[in-house]
Structure formats: structure tokens, C-alpha cells
Design a protein around this motif. Sequence first.
Motif, PDB file in Angstrom:
ATOM      1  N   SER A 316       0.807  -1.259  -0.096  1.00  0.00           N
ATOM      2  CA  SER A 316       0.084   0.107   0.168  1.00  0.00           C
ATOM      3  C   SER A 316       0.770   1.206   0.017  1.00  0.00           C
ATOM      4  O   SER A 316       0.278   2.402   0.074  1.00  0.00           O
ATOM      5  CB  SER A 316      -0.953   0.010   1.518  1.00  0.00           C
ATOM      6  N   ASP A 317       2.292   0.898  -0.148  1.00  0.00           N
ATOM      7  CA  ASP A 317       3.130   2.359  -0.268  1.00  0.00           C
ATOM      8  C   ASP A 317       2.639   3.044  -1.297  1.00  0.00           C
ATOM      9  O   ASP A 317       2.205   2.527  -2.458  1.00  0.00           O
ATOM     10  CB  ASP A 317       4.370   1.670  -0.475  1.00  0.00           C
ATOM     11  N   PRO A 318       2.697   4.521  -1.498  1.00  0.00           N
ATOM     12  CA  PRO A 318       2.071   5.358  -2.342  1.00  0.00           C
ATOM     13  C   PRO A 318       2.507   5.155  -3.910  1.00  0.00           C
ATOM     14  O   PRO A 318       1.888   5.038  -4.714  1.00  0.00           O
ATOM     15  CB  PRO A 318       2.157   6.611  -1.766  1.00  0.00           C
ATOM     16  N   ILE A 319       3.976   5.010  -3.729  1.00  0.00           N
ATOM     17  CA  ILE A 319       4.410   4.588  -5.305  1.00  0.00           C
ATOM     18  C   ILE A 319       4.057   3.317  -5.706  1.00  0.00           C
ATOM     19  O   ILE A 319       3.735   3.176  -6.786  1.00  0.00           O
ATOM     20  CB  ILE A 319       5.991   4.802  -5.156  1.00  0.00           C
ATOM     21  N   ALA A 320       4.102   2.294  -4.890  1.00  0.00           N
ATOM     22  CA  ALA A 320       3.621   0.944  -5.213  1.00  0.00           C
ATOM     23  C   ALA A 320       2.062   1.199  -5.787  1.00  0.00           C
ATOM     24  O   ALA A 320       1.632   0.335  -6.732  1.00  0.00           O
ATOM     25  CB  ALA A 320       3.905  -0.042  -4.128  1.00  0.00           C
TER      26      ALA A 320
END
Length: 434
Positions: A316-320
Amino acid sequence: MSLKSLKERIRNQELTISFGQVVKISSTIIVAKGLHVSIGDTVTLVSQVDGNSTLGMVTEIDALQFFISPFSFIEGFRVGDKVYLNQGGMSIPVGDALLGRVVDPFINPIDDKGPILCHRQMPIMKPPIAAMRRGMIDQAFGVGVKTIDGLLSCGKGQKLGIFAGSGVGKSTLMGMIVRGADAPIKVVALIGERGREVPEFIEKNLGGNLLNTVIIVATSDDSPLMRKYGAFSAMSVAEYFKDQGRDVLFMMDSVTRFAMAQREIGLALGEPPTSKGYPPSALTLLPQLMERAGKEEGKGSITAFFTILVEGDDLSDPIADQSRSILDGHIVLSRELTDFGIYPPIHILNSASRVMNDIITPEHFEAARKFRKLYTLLKENEMLIRIGAYTKGSDKELDEAIAKKPAMEKFMQQGATFKTTFDETRTLLIEIMR
């Protein structure tokens, strides 16, 4: 010649070189005035003390001054140094002479193999392929990795993400794809990685073989601007070969370092931080890069694999999360599978290829669907099987999954130097699932 006619000839000629002056310097931004510039213009800063020069890019403008992000270190520069506008813009030399070479984002060789003679120029920043100019992805693209070719089949012109935590085997899988991919041209962008990883990747993961391969490098010690435009520069090289009608494999490691470079630039310019400190520009930059890959009608294709470093294995990392929404599929590497000794550790249940159903035969599709189903049953009942609580005959499908488990695990395992063709993988998968 009369004086009047001479005046007419030189009236519109630029007989002096315009320049601006530096009025403020910080560790990441240089402020200057005295030139009429546009966003994205490149400038050259020249020190009045020792004559040293460095490149920079105009990233912000107000009524009286403009702001420059430098491409390299700015130690030794001071207020009053001159700033010259570069008329050529952001472009790089491209050509077949790049094949087999290792270069920096400005196509300067860093492999000690002599100069590179390319006579055509390509802009680093270009718009993506127009939506109605994109060709249909209807051909399989073999990468020589059984798990991908068999269960996550890739098509020519597809964009896929490889999502992995640190130390899970991302670089090894990259090397397997570059070596085994069915592509006449391969472009590899190593962005923001440690300097020692560059020769290691070439020697260990590629076996020192750079045949038909171009490697563009911007390491972690380079400036944020070099890391940012290193990715765009590599994409421009891939587009040059695509425009000639060739099929290109584009591999970039990593999108996360690329986004971090834009985060440094954006925060230095005063952009507001959002999730995990990323400014809005970091998220809008991703589709500008990724959408340039693909298949274009009347030309070749760029099949792209972008690696995304997932911090703490958090998808759920923003870049991912942003990357997954842009790409045509995602390959997730599992730390749990590495603990069981399965390499490459591709978690097939968390991974997906959005074009797979359009490029494989019905028999292949049915075998892949059955493989996933049996593998899911094994995972759901793993604890029961391990403690001996499951009685054979209770569930026919689970019995079949247990019987095929050794063959399925063997199919998912592959040595780093071993490769198979797409047809061999398909045949093997269908045989296992009969």
C-alpha cells in the motif's frame, strides 16, 4: 557594400552572448536572474573563480528571477557566477553505436571503451503514445522464466511492475529476464542504485554479455535531477529503436528511487508533502514515464518491466499503489517463498497479468487456471496437511493438489542461468496439469 545595407544585414543578428547571474545558492537550488527562460530549459553555470561549469535545469520562474536544479555538485560556485542558456534543449545522441555500452543519462560513456559516435538527436522529454495510435497487444513475449511465461504471460508492448522488498531477489530476476527475453534490443536503466551494484549486475546477473544491450546508469550519489532524467533518457533510447520498427525490452530499476529523486526536487521547490513525504509532482511523473512504453501502430514495441522497491513489504506504499494502477500487470516477489528455497520467489496468487487471456491458447489458459486453483487449495490447507489432520479422500481436488505439489514447486523453481522458450514452458505446464 553600402553602410545602409550592412546595417540591414546585422540588425537582427545576435552579436553578443546573453547571460544571467547567480543571486542565491542553497544545497539543492540555485536562484538566478537576467535571462528570459522557460520551464525545462537547460542552462550552464560558469564559475568566475576557476572557470568550472555545470549543467542545470530551470524548474521554477517568478517575475524577477528563476530557480535552477543542478545536475551535479555545486561546491565552489558563488553569487555573481554567470548563467548561460543552452539553445539545444534537453536532447541526447542515439544510434546503434549505443549497443553493448554503459552510459550516463547524457550518453557519456562510463565503461572506458572509447567515445560513442551517434549523429541523431532525440529529446529526453516526449509525450506518450497517443491512445488511438496504440496497437493491440496480441502476441506473447517470452522472457525465459517459467513462472512468468506459464502463469503470468506477458505480451509485446505490455508494461509490468516487479514489486519486491530489499534482498528478496529482484536483481537476480531482472538478470534472468534480460538474458532470456525474446527481444532483439534491450535497454536497462539503473536509477538510484548503489555504485557497486552496476558492475555486479553486469558480471553476475548478465554474465558480462551486453550483446544488443544498452545500460543507462544514474547512481545514488548522482544529483536528484540526474536520477530523474536518467529514467527519461533511457526511455528515449528505447523509443529510438522502437521507431525503427524493432521490439525492445525496457528494464528499469527502480521506480521508487526515481520517485524519491522527484521528492527531493519537489520539496526543495516548496511543494507540499503528501503521503510518506511525496509531493504531488512525484505521483504525476509516473504515468509520464510509464505510458511512453507500449506498442505503436506501424512501428515496433517497448515491453517494459519496472521494479518497485516495497518498503517493509507494504504493497500500500503510495508509489507501489500508483504504479500498480498505471501498469498492465504486477509481479510480486515473496520473502516467504525465499525462506522455502523457491527461486525466483514469485507469489503467483498476488501477481497478475492483465493481457494474459488475450495472448495465450485456450489450453494454456485452462492449465494456468487449474495451477492457480490447486496452488490456492494447498495454501489454504497447508497447516492441516503439515500436522496430518487431513485424511486422504476427503476432497478430490485437494488430493490432486497434494499429488501434483512436487511437480508444481519444481515448475516454479528455476536456476539463475537456466532459461526456457515460451513454447517449452507452455508444453510443460499443460503436461503437469493433465
